[in-house]
Motif scaffolding. Structure first.
Motif, PDB file in Angstrom:
ATOM      1  N   ASN A 107     -44.121  40.670  25.177  1.00 45.83           N
ATOM      2  CA  ASN A 107     -43.337  40.599  26.406  1.00 45.83           C
ATOM      3  C   ASN A 107     -42.043  41.389  26.314  1.00 45.83           C
ATOM      4  O   ASN A 107     -41.557  41.904  27.313  1.00 45.83           O
ATOM      5  N   SER A 108     -41.498  41.452  25.109  1.00 48.70           N
ATOM      6  CA  SER A 108     -40.245  42.195  24.965  1.00 48.70           C
ATOM      7  C   SER A 108     -40.470  43.549  24.304  1.00 48.70           C
ATOM      8  O   SER A 108     -39.525  44.233  23.943  1.00 48.70           O
ATOM      9  N   ASN A 151     -36.392  34.910  23.748  1.00 47.06           N
ATOM     10  CA  ASN A 151     -36.259  35.586  25.034  1.00 47.06           C
ATOM     11  C   ASN A 151     -37.209  35.031  26.084  1.00 47.06           C
ATOM     12  O   ASN A 151     -36.912  35.073  27.265  1.00 47.06           O
ATOM     13  N   SER A 152     -38.363  34.568  25.630  1.00 50.04           N
ATOM     14  CA  SER A 152     -39.324  34.044  26.603  1.00 50.04           C
ATOM     15  C   SER A 152     -39.362  32.527  26.574  1.00 50.04           C
ATOM     16  O   SER A 152     -40.224  31.909  27.190  1.00 50.04           O
ATOM     17  N   GLY A 169     -38.316  37.503  20.304  1.00 55.99           N
ATOM     18  CA  GLY A 169     -39.300  37.447  21.375  1.00 55.99           C
ATOM     19  C   GLY A 169     -39.539  36.008  21.822  1.00 55.99           C
ATOM     20  O   GLY A 169     -39.675  35.735  23.012  1.00 55.99           O
ATOM     21  N   VAL A 170     -39.569  35.103  20.853  1.00 58.48           N
ATOM     22  CA  VAL A 170     -39.746  33.697  21.200  1.00 58.48           C
ATOM     23  C   VAL A 170     -38.568  33.207  22.027  1.00 58.48           C
ATOM     24  O   VAL A 170     -38.741  32.592  23.073  1.00 58.48           O
ATOM     25  N   TRP A 230     -46.757  31.783  21.188  1.00 58.31           N
ATOM     26  CA  TRP A 230     -45.524  32.269  21.811  1.00 58.31           C
ATOM     27  C   TRP A 230     -44.868  33.333  20.970  1.00 58.31           C
ATOM     28  O   TRP A 230     -44.221  34.245  21.495  1.00 58.31           O
ATOM     29  N   SER A 231     -45.040  33.198  19.673  1.00 60.88           N
ATOM     30  CA  SER A 231     -44.498  34.211  18.780  1.00 60.88           C
ATOM     31  C   SER A 231     -45.186  35.553  19.016  1.00 60.88           C
ATOM     32  O   SER A 231     -44.546  36.600  19.022  1.00 60.88           O
ATOM     33  N   GLY A 280     -44.376  36.659  22.690  1.00 62.91           N
ATOM     34  CA  GLY A 280     -42.965  37.012  22.792  1.00 62.91           C
ATOM     35  C   GLY A 280     -42.722  38.439  22.376  1.00 62.91           C
ATOM     36  O   GLY A 280     -41.926  39.154  22.984  1.00 62.91           O
ATOM     37  N   VAL A 281     -43.429  38.872  21.338  1.00 64.41           N
ATOM     38  CA  VAL A 281     -43.297  40.266  20.899  1.00 64.41           C
ATOM     39  C   VAL A 281     -43.776  41.206  21.991  1.00 64.41           C
ATOM     40  O   VAL A 281     -43.102  42.172  22.351  1.00 64.41           O
TER      41      VAL A 281
END
Lengths: 198, 198
Positions: free
Chosen positions: A166-167, B166-167, B163-164, A159-160, A163-164
């Motif tokens: 995705n954003s 936010n998602s 990022g974590v 997710w880390s 997450g990067v």
DNA sequence: CTGTCAATACCGACCGGTTGGTATGTTGCT
DNA sequence: AGCAACATACCAACCGGTCGGTATTGACAG
């Protein structure tokens, strides 16, 4: 079949898709009207509905453009059968550089992804889940083998990473000081430093 | 003044906000009509526009609910003046647990954040930028002091953290096996392992 | 305790404008 | 002639928002 005619610009279909991509990224899917898309593309609604069955198809097309590339790259990386560190670095590099290259599509899709569950998108979402599961499996196995530290679960680590990406579209600028390749290396260095066996 | 009447439910204003939160999280802001909101809340449009000046106010209210809590917590943490590792752990814990507790609001806001630039949201966005900049400054200073490793830039590290969060709403389940506190600890362990001086 | 009054809380019909989508041309290549 | 590639005109449905109205309230007078 297909386009013909010695027209002065790119294919109409591509122009429509490019216009939709930009507008969806800027304003969101629902806030963008079909009229805006055809205005920017320089065609009319009749033209759009000649190539696409519905407004939603534009989103689906972006989804496919992003994930098909990423998935084939993933399979190619995994097929090499190298060690976990090299493999994870290659995956991170591909996803960061690939997402940066299509950051408008990524922005539109990542925002609208939660809403899209209208049947035809389920296959695509399943593919994406497979991608994430592959990364987690890689980390899990390496942790079991003692190559990676079990400091955090495969879920949190993945997710880390995702997450990067995705954003990414909210802060990455193609004309900024840091090219996508540098960001990818920094992220890989950071993630792997955290995963180094203690 | 205010509500009275032996009505069966909570305050009307809160019911409207709760309905809007759920619908925005599920379908997105633009895809949700005011009519849907009032139907779920059990009131009428006249009632909604009695309490809110515009549909957008509902989003702004969620925005404020999330960030005001987070910002006061940040200031309280920074005011303690402890070492970078403790401070960063505290921040990560607060943001993960806080975001998980309001994950519907977070889902709606994080999706619509890019579109919201209609004047009244600029102050809120500035606050949020201040939050992120505080985290980056913390990391930057600690790297300069040799407490944290310069393996990755403060930007990439902070994006990895945010990022974590936010998602978070896409994968966090409150009834899942892992409570938010555990996720926060894992993430903090992972981030700090990567930042340990080599 | 009762009557008056203004303010609040909420209703529901209604408005102009916009939406995604379609039905019907028109054009030009083969 | 026939068919793909578009354009134009148009529609029913729905959108956010308004507005005149009513039911309920608390404050105050007597």
């Amino acid at each position: 079949m297909g386009r013909s005619k010695a027209d002065g610009g790119a294919g109409v279909r591509e122009r429509i898709l490019a216009a939709a991509t930009g507008l969806f990224a800027e304003q969101g899917y629902d806030a963008t009207s079909v009229q805006q898309v055809v205005d920017r593309a320089g065609v009319t609604k009749g033209g759009l509905y000649h190539y696409f069955g519905a407004k939603e198809d534009l989103l689906v097309e972006m989804y496919r453009a992003i994930f098909s590339e990423r998935l084939t790259a993933l399979d190619a990386i995994l097929a090499q059968g190298r060690d976990p560190e090299w493999t994870l670095r290659a995956i991170i590099d591909d996803i960061v550089v690939g997402t940066a290259a299509m950051r408008q599509e990524s922005a539109a899709v990542s925002r609208e992804l939660a809403t899209m569950d209208s049947g035809r998108t389920q296959r695509l979402q399943a593919d994406w889940r497979r991608y994430q599961e592959a990364v987690r499996a890689l980390i899990r196995q390496a942790q079991r083998d003692g190559v990676f530290s079990p400091v955090a679960s495969p879920e949190v680590v993945s997710w880390s990473i995702f997450g990067v990406t995705n954003s990414l579209h909210t802060w990455f600028r193609p004309d900024g000081p840091k090219p996508a390749e540098t960001i990818a290396r920094e992220l890989a260095d950071f993630v792997l430093a955290g995963l180094k066996a203690s």
